[in-house]
Write a protein that holds these residues in place. Structure first.
Motif, PDB file in Angstrom:
ATOM      1  N   PRO A 477       0.402  -0.620   3.888  1.00  0.00           N
ATOM      2  CA  PRO A 477      -1.008  -1.003   4.083  1.00  0.00           C
ATOM      3  C   PRO A 477      -1.850   0.114   4.681  1.00  0.00           C
ATOM      4  CG  PRO A 477       0.453  -2.749   4.817  1.00  0.00           C
ATOM      5  CD  PRO A 477       1.333  -1.575   4.510  1.00  0.00           C
ATOM      6  N   LEU A 478      -1.334   0.813   5.693  1.00  0.00           N
ATOM      7  CA  LEU A 478      -2.123   1.865   6.331  1.00  0.00           C
ATOM      8  C   LEU A 478      -2.317   3.049   5.399  1.00  0.00           C
ATOM      9  CD1 LEU A 478      -0.562   1.793   9.918  1.00  0.00           C
ATOM     10  CD2 LEU A 478      -2.543   0.560   9.047  1.00  0.00           C
ATOM     11  N   GLY A 479      -1.260   3.423   4.673  1.00  0.00           N
ATOM     12  CA  GLY A 479      -1.367   4.529   3.726  1.00  0.00           C
ATOM     13  C   GLY A 479      -2.264   4.188   2.553  1.00  0.00           C
ATOM     14  N   ARG A 480      -2.217   2.945   2.123  1.00  0.00           N
ATOM     15  CA  ARG A 480      -3.059   2.511   0.998  1.00  0.00           C
ATOM     16  C   ARG A 480      -4.532   2.586   1.391  1.00  0.00           C
ATOM     17  NH1 ARG A 480      -1.156   0.148  -3.445  1.00  0.00           N
ATOM     18  NH2 ARG A 480      -2.534  -1.083  -4.775  1.00  0.00           N
ATOM     19  N   LYS A 481      -4.846   2.082   2.575  1.00  0.00           N
ATOM     20  CA  LYS A 481      -6.213   2.149   3.078  1.00  0.00           C
ATOM     21  C   LYS A 481      -6.661   3.610   3.199  1.00  0.00           C
ATOM     22  CE  LYS A 481      -8.918   1.099   7.213  1.00  0.00           C
ATOM     23  NZ  LYS A 481      -8.869   0.562   8.595  1.00  0.00           N
TER      24      LYS A 481
END
Length: 500
Positions: A477-481
């Motif tokens: 989730p953090l990398g995608r954002k």
């Protein structure tokens, strides 16, 4: 055993010394026949390392000294800083009492306080530049020192030192010192199961635990007590994947997690968006064989593990009855999230994360519509001597670009994965637009020197895109954002609209 003796010499008296540290508590003295010191006079308030020498009391004065004999100390020159007798003498007198006690606890306290005293008396070499000062601060987070102390060690005025330090680091020295101490505090909390707040404060040179708690909350946004709750599960990640991304999004900070120092050398082996959240976490070099003993030093309660690239040579044998949660390869980022959330009973958080991500992706797709649909795209990674052409599926980044964000793929891209191609084969494909991912400018420039490069439609129309994408990894989730925000910024779109 280490031993301290107190000596009061009258005028003209001579004292022969075994190998020892001599502290001059009052007046001064001459020395002779000392093998390790080139000084001729011992000054009040100074300590000296001596071997097989003798001390002569001065004329018309008495001499007060303490002799500290250190067992098995190697003959070497030790430098000491000047220390006021009014501060040192009472400590030495207390140590003499403790060393003569029959109490085992007193003798233990004697040894601990003796070495602490010697450490406080040891002179730090002058700091020749700001880089040395930074190293000194990083290596001495347990000490209390002021900007004036640091400036003196750097042989600069406080004003000049502060100016030079901020120019080098971007922040004032006082802020850097506090940041260093709080990073060390987080490391102590995460890597030492059951440590209390008072002990953490003392180990970073802060005597008042309540002041430490206020400082921690002011700078980190949460109290040490709340921070401790983030690691109550004590999870270690043993994987070549950044599964810590999923844990952090669920509000769990791992006590150990993998890193790639050669890929991310400036941010402790992780992408920049994970560096701050992972402060305190024990970092495991995923470029080498994982060592189970290293992992067990942080006392994890459970371990999340995936298949390791190096096969059986990295099979881990655990020294405790820990729960090991094995995760098979998953096709999407949210499949990993759901499995990890299930292990810790946080399924409710998954729905919120996926809803927020869906809204973010929807807004980003709308913002990128003009860019993504204005031609047919090809995505390339120049890797060493290889040119990789990616398909529109079966890869997290490609699925985000082509399926989620609406970039229009060239019709002749591979069905999935990637293939290796030449510039001539790229010319046969001749896409309208080319996006280079994870490629350095030097690598792209090398490809651009090929004779057929300028014949490409994308080159003629200046539709070659080379973003700084080393950290683009949408598997969590953090990398995608982070990747979505990076795409929006690269194409000069207003990132604030993502969160309206």
């Amino acid at each position: 055993m280490n031993r301290i003796t107190h000596h009061l010499l009258e005028e003209g008296e001579e004292l022969c010394t075994p190998p020892s540290i001599i502290y001059v508590a009052a007046n001064s003295a001459a020395i002779k026949n000392n093998e390790l010191s080139n000084v001729e006079t011992l000054s009040e308030g100074k300590a000296y390392w001596m071997k097989n020498g003798s001390i002569l009391s001065p004329a018309n004065q008495y001499l007060k000294i303490y002799m500290i004999e250190i067992a098995d100390m190697k003959p070497e020159e030790i430098r000491f800083t000047a220390t006021e007798p009014c501060k040192i003498n009472p400590i030495l007198d207390e140590l003499i009492v403790l060393q003569n006690s029959k109490s085992f606890l007193d003798r233990c306290n004697f040894q601990a306080k003796l070495w602490k005293l010697i450490g406080s008396m040891t002179e730090v070499q002058p700091l020749d530049d700001i880089d040395q000062t930074i190293n000194y601060i990083n290596n001495n987070s347990h000490k209390h020192f002021t900007v004036q102390d640091l400036a003196a060690k750097a042989r600069m005025t406080p004003v000049s030192f502060a100016r030079a330090f901020k120019k080098n680091t971007g922040i004032p020295p006082k802020e850097y010192v506090l940041d260093t101490k709080l990073k060390k505090a987080k490391e102590l909390i995460v890597q030492n199961k059951g440590i209390n707040i008072k002990d953490v404060a003392l180990q970073i040179g802060i005597q008042d635990e309540f002041y430490f708690s206020r400082l921690f909350k002011k700078r980190e946004g949460l109290s040490p007590t709340v921070y401790i709750k983030k690691i109550q599960n004590r999870v270690a990640v043993v994987s070549q994947l950044f599964l810590q991304d999923h844990l952090l999004s669920l509000g769990i900070q791992p006590v150990a997690a993998p890193v790639y120092p050669s890929i991310f050398p400036k941010t402790n082996g992780v992408p920049s968006y994970l560096e701050k959240p992972l402060e305190g976490t024990y970092l495991l070099n995923a470029e080498k064989t994982f060592n189970s003993k290293d992992i067990m030093t942080v006392d994890p309660d459970c371990i999340i593990k995936t298949s390791l690239h190096h096969g059986e040579q990295q099979t881990l044998t655990w020294m405790k009855n820990n729960q090991v949660y094995s995760i098979d390869f998953q096709s999407t980022w949210d499949d990993y999230l759901e499995q990890i959330a299930h292990f810790f009973g946080r399924e409710d958080a998954v729905a919120t994360i996926k809803k927020d991500m869906g809204q973010l992706e929807k807004r980003a797709k709308e913002m990128l519509r003009g860019v993504a649909r204005s031609g047919k795209w090809a995505v390339i990674w120049v890797r060493n001597e290889e040119i990789r052409l990616y398909g529109s599926s079966n890869h997290a980044c490609m699925e985000l670009l082509f399926q989620t964000l609406g970039f229009k793929p060239h019709q002749d891209l591979p069905n999935s994965g990637y293939i290796s191609i030449t510039v001539k084969e790229l010319l046969d494909l001749n896409p309208d637009k080319i996006l280079f991912l994870w490629s350095t400018k030097a690598a792209v420039d090398k490809v651009a020197r090929h004779p057929e490069w300028n014949q490409l439609k994308a080159v003629e129309n200046k539709d070659i895109y080379v973003p700084s994408s080393q950290e683009w990894d949408p598997w969590g989730p953090l990398g995608r954002k982070h990747m979505i925000e990076g795409i929006i910024s690269y194409f000069n779109l207003d990132k604030t609209l993502l969160y309206d």
